[in-house]
Design an enzyme around this catalytic site. Sequence first.
Site, PDB file in Angstrom:
ATOM      1  CE  LYS A  95      43.568  36.887  54.885  1.00  0.00           C
ATOM      2  NZ  LYS A  95      42.390  37.109  54.064  1.00  0.00           N
TER       3      LYS A  95
HETATM    4  C1  E4P Z   1      41.797  35.096  51.593  1.00  0.00           C
HETATM    5  O1  E4P Z   1      42.598  35.064  52.484  1.00  0.00           O
HETATM    6  C2  E4P Z   1      41.664  36.220  50.635  1.00  0.00           C
HETATM    7  O2  E4P Z   1      41.399  37.422  51.286  1.00  0.00           O
HETATM    8  C3  E4P Z   1      40.600  35.906  49.623  1.00  0.00           C
HETATM    9  O3  E4P Z   1      40.814  34.565  49.188  1.00  0.00           O
HETATM   10  C4  E4P Z   1      40.555  36.856  48.457  1.00  0.00           C
HETATM   11  O4  E4P Z   1      39.691  36.340  47.478  1.00  0.00           O
HETATM   12  P1  E4P Z   1      39.154  37.222  46.247  1.00  0.00           P
HETATM   13  O5  E4P Z   1      40.308  37.505  45.354  1.00  0.00           O
HETATM   14  O6  E4P Z   1      38.129  36.334  45.586  1.00  0.00           O
HETATM   15  O7  E4P Z   1      38.571  38.464  46.834  1.00  0.00           O
END
Ligand code: E4P
Length: 267
Positions: A95
Amino acid sequence: MKIFIDTAKISEIKEAISWGIVDGVTTNPSLIRKAVESEARDMQLEDYISEILKVAGPDKPVSLEVMSVKAEDMIREAEILYDKFNGIANNVVIKIPINTYVGYYEGLKTIKALSEEGIPVNCTLIMTPEQALLAAKAGARYVSPFAGRIDDYLRTVKLGLKAGVDFQKGDYYPWDGKGVDDNGIRSGSDLVEKTVMILENYDYDTEVIASSIRNARQVREVAMIGVHIATIPFKVLESMLLHPKTEEGIKRFSEDAEKAGYREIFS
Ligand code: E4P
């Protein structure tokens, strides 16, 4: 629609996999921190991550995020993560944030470099369809528009509501649909829809992961849009299964089964 589970908790990953509905896993540093604090205090982080990858197995991609903000550092970290962990189950995706700070356009060059090396990238922190378009062009395998955080942003910036006071994380977005953010986006689901449309217009191989999902209704909205993947927290998966009439129905059926004498058949 593919479903990824948005957690680093092995207990949640195992449970959701046992339901037969999980196609992949997404983590981020905050999710890893929560998981380690709640179920891996006595484990080395490397061992815990290895366990996540084993539990997911070879057919379920697992996103692991870098920690730096400069391209050269992110590339180095991505290579280390990939070299260290991809051998375990051949399922590591790295990521990379689309951007770091204003003026530091480090995300795209990182995505380009990693894609050329054959390391699959999930481009994260996508808040506009334009960011997604650039990430796809640079070679991202996945792009992750953050629906929940856009809804939070619209509520706080446009409606002047206070997070934690006027609304709680996970509440359904009370936006009346009349306004848009500075970038013409009406809601988190609208961000996802516009992202999907643009990438499909040009036939990119990049898959869209609806991310930052906070409630069952958002899942329905992004599924109606036809998003390729939604990454869903365990609590939201649970909430997708619950309905008071379902519970009432199963209670009545169980009672009537007793009264009808089913028990004899099974004893
Ligand atoms: C997934 O890839 C993201 O990091 C995650 O969905 C972020 O979610 P949040 O905004 O609830 O922290």
